[in-house]
Motif scaffolding. Structure first.
Motif, short mmCIF file in Angstrom:
data_model
loop_
_atom_site.label_atom_id
_atom_site.label_comp_id
_atom_site.label_asym_id
_atom_site.label_seq_id
_atom_site.Cartn_x
_atom_site.Cartn_y
_atom_site.Cartn_z
N VAL A 29 0.97 -1.30 0.03
CA VAL A 29 -0.18 0.00 0.06
C VAL A 29 1.04 1.35 0.16
O VAL A 29 1.63 1.54 0.73
N LEU A 30 0.85 2.55 -0.99
CA LEU A 30 1.19 3.44 -0.98
C LEU A 30 -0.05 4.47 -0.05
O LEU A 30 -0.77 4.88 -1.20
N ASP A 31 0.01 5.33 0.90
CA ASP A 31 -0.78 6.04 1.01
C ASP A 31 -0.62 7.61 0.86
O ASP A 31 0.49 8.08 1.88
N PHE A 32 -0.96 8.42 -0.17
CA PHE A 32 -0.92 10.01 -0.42
C PHE A 32 -2.30 10.27 0.41
O PHE A 32 -2.94 10.50 0.88
N GLY A 33 -1.25 11.50 1.57
CA GLY A 33 -1.92 12.27 2.14
C GLY A 33 -2.39 11.14 3.22
O GLY A 33 -3.35 11.83 3.99
N GLU A 82 9.27 1.53 -7.47
CA GLU A 82 8.66 0.95 -6.62
C GLU A 82 7.14 0.66 -7.37
O GLU A 82 6.77 1.63 -7.47
N VAL A 83 6.69 -0.16 -6.88
CA VAL A 83 5.29 -0.59 -7.20
C VAL A 83 4.69 -0.89 -5.94
O VAL A 83 4.76 -2.03 -5.05
N PHE A 84 3.32 -0.78 -6.12
CA PHE A 84 2.02 -1.51 -5.40
C PHE A 84 1.09 -1.91 -5.45
O PHE A 84 0.26 -1.45 -6.44
N ASP A 85 0.00 -2.36 -4.81
CA ASP A 85 -0.70 -3.47 -5.32
C ASP A 85 -2.73 -2.51 -5.23
O ASP A 85 -3.28 -1.92 -5.89
N THR A 86 -2.65 -1.07 -3.92
CA THR A 86 -2.68 -0.25 -3.88
C THR A 86 -2.48 1.36 -3.60
O THR A 86 -1.57 1.25 -2.83
N VAL A 87 -2.40 2.34 -4.01
CA VAL A 87 -2.65 2.51 -3.99
C VAL A 87 -3.89 4.23 -3.62
O VAL A 87 -4.91 4.09 -4.02
N VAL A 88 -3.73 4.65 -2.37
CA VAL A 88 -4.99 5.09 -1.45
C VAL A 88 -4.42 6.49 -1.36
O VAL A 88 -3.34 7.31 -1.26
N GLY A 89 -6.07 7.52 -1.88
CA GLY A 89 -5.69 8.87 -1.76
C GLY A 89 -7.24 9.32 -1.05
O GLY A 89 -8.20 9.71 -1.44
N ALA A 106 -0.42 7.57 -9.28
CA ALA A 106 -0.51 7.14 -8.58
C ALA A 106 -0.70 5.62 -9.91
O ALA A 106 0.08 4.57 -9.74
N ARG A 107 -1.10 5.84 -11.06
CA ARG A 107 -1.12 4.57 -12.01
C ARG A 107 0.58 3.71 -12.18
O ARG A 107 0.06 3.19 -12.49
N ARG A 108 1.44 4.91 -12.84
CA ARG A 108 2.59 4.79 -12.68
C ARG A 108 3.18 3.82 -11.51
O ARG A 108 4.27 2.70 -11.77
N ARG A 109 2.72 3.80 -10.49
CA ARG A 109 3.49 3.36 -9.34
C ARG A 109 2.22 2.38 -8.74
O ARG A 109 2.58 0.95 -8.14
N LEU A 110 1.09 2.11 -9.71
CA LEU A 110 0.21 1.00 -9.23
C LEU A 110 1.41 -0.96 -10.05
O LEU A 110 1.81 -0.94 -10.89
N ALA A 111 1.06 -2.15 -9.54
CA ALA A 111 1.75 -3.24 -9.93
C ALA A 111 0.33 -3.50 -10.51
O ALA A 111 -0.21 -2.85 -10.97
N PRO A 112 0.04 -4.09 -11.58
CA PRO A 112 -0.32 -5.04 -13.23
C PRO A 112 -1.46 -5.20 -12.27
O PRO A 112 -1.64 -6.31 -11.27
N GLY A 113 -2.75 -5.02 -12.37
CA GLY A 113 -3.86 -5.08 -11.84
C GLY A 113 -4.08 -4.59 -10.89
O GLY A 113 -4.98 -4.81 -10.03
N GLY A 114 -3.54 -3.94 -10.21
CA GLY A 114 -4.30 -2.39 -8.76
C GLY A 114 -4.64 -2.31 -8.94
O GLY A 114 -4.83 -1.94 -9.81
N ARG A 115 -5.34 -1.85 -8.16
CA ARG A 115 -6.20 -0.54 -7.93
C ARG A 115 -5.68 1.08 -7.36
O ARG A 115 -4.62 0.69 -6.55
N LEU A 116 -6.28 2.21 -7.12
CA LEU A 116 -6.66 3.14 -6.74
C LEU A 116 -7.81 3.07 -6.30
O LEU A 116 -8.53 3.33 -6.17
N VAL A 117 -7.72 3.78 -4.22
CA VAL A 117 -8.55 3.70 -4.12
C VAL A 117 -9.09 5.39 -3.51
O VAL A 117 -7.58 6.30 -2.85
#
Length: 187
Positions: A29-33, A82-89, A106-117
């Motif tokens: 998980v990458l959590d922005f903010g 680094e890539v992440f399964d979930t990027v959170v904002g 955010a998209r650039r940091r997502l692993a294949p099939g990852g999600r942005l929440v």
């Protein structure tokens, strides 16, 4: 986070945002903010990285969650590659002058099939948020810093323009807030 700067309902609103987003957050998980690291409390801290503009809250987050990784914006180079399964904002995109830039990053940091929440206020009810911030129910600073309020269609269009597909959308808190979940186009 200094609760003296919060509005009366700010802790309640944070809890509601966390609850709406929680089912969609997992893996690396990458959590922005990230603030004081509340999302880190919900996941495996060893798979978590949080970023915030406020160095003061990053120090609080580090002391609350010693196994998580926390960075200020100027330290983000540490996450390059680094890539992440979930990027959170949660409640941040509305504060940004260029939401498309954020979505691309955010998209650039997502692993294949990852999600942005994301969570964000419903622009139709911005007047109520503004009124509530003036009388101390919500944080005044939060409302005054809104730059990019987007409705469902605008969020979906922004996702499409940046290679993200909206897979989930719902409103919560009586329609005052929105949850949008996007998936990267890559699998």
């Amino acid at each position: 986070m200094n609760d003296n700067l919060d509005g009366l309902l700010s802790p309640f609103l944070r809890k509601q945002r966390m609850g709406a987003a929680a089912p969609f957050i997992g893996g690396r998980v990458l959590d922005f903010g990230c603030g004081i690291g509340l999302v880190c409390d919900m996941v495996d801290a060893n798979k978590y990285a949080g970023v915030d503009i406020d160095a003061r809250v990053i120090e609080i987050a580090r002391s609350r969650n010693p196994n998580g990784r926390f960075y200020t914006l100027d330290q983000m180079d540490s996450l390059e590659g680094e890539v992440f399964d979930t990027v959170v904002g949660l409640a941040i995109i509305e504060h940004l002058p260029d939401p498309l830039r954020f979505l691309n990053d955010a998209r650039r940091r997502l692993a294949p099939g990852g999600r942005l929440v994301l969570t964000t206020p419903n622009p139709i009810l911005d007047w109520a948020h503004g009124l509530g911030s003036r009388i101390g129910i919500f944080a005044r600073e939060s409302h005054d810093e809104h730059q990019s309020l987007m409705n469902r269609k605008q969020l979906a269009d922004a996702g499409d323009r940046t290679g993200l597909r909206m897979t989930t959308f719902r409103r919560f808190l009586f329609g005052a807030n929105q949850l949008a979940v996007f998936e990267s186009g890559e699998k």
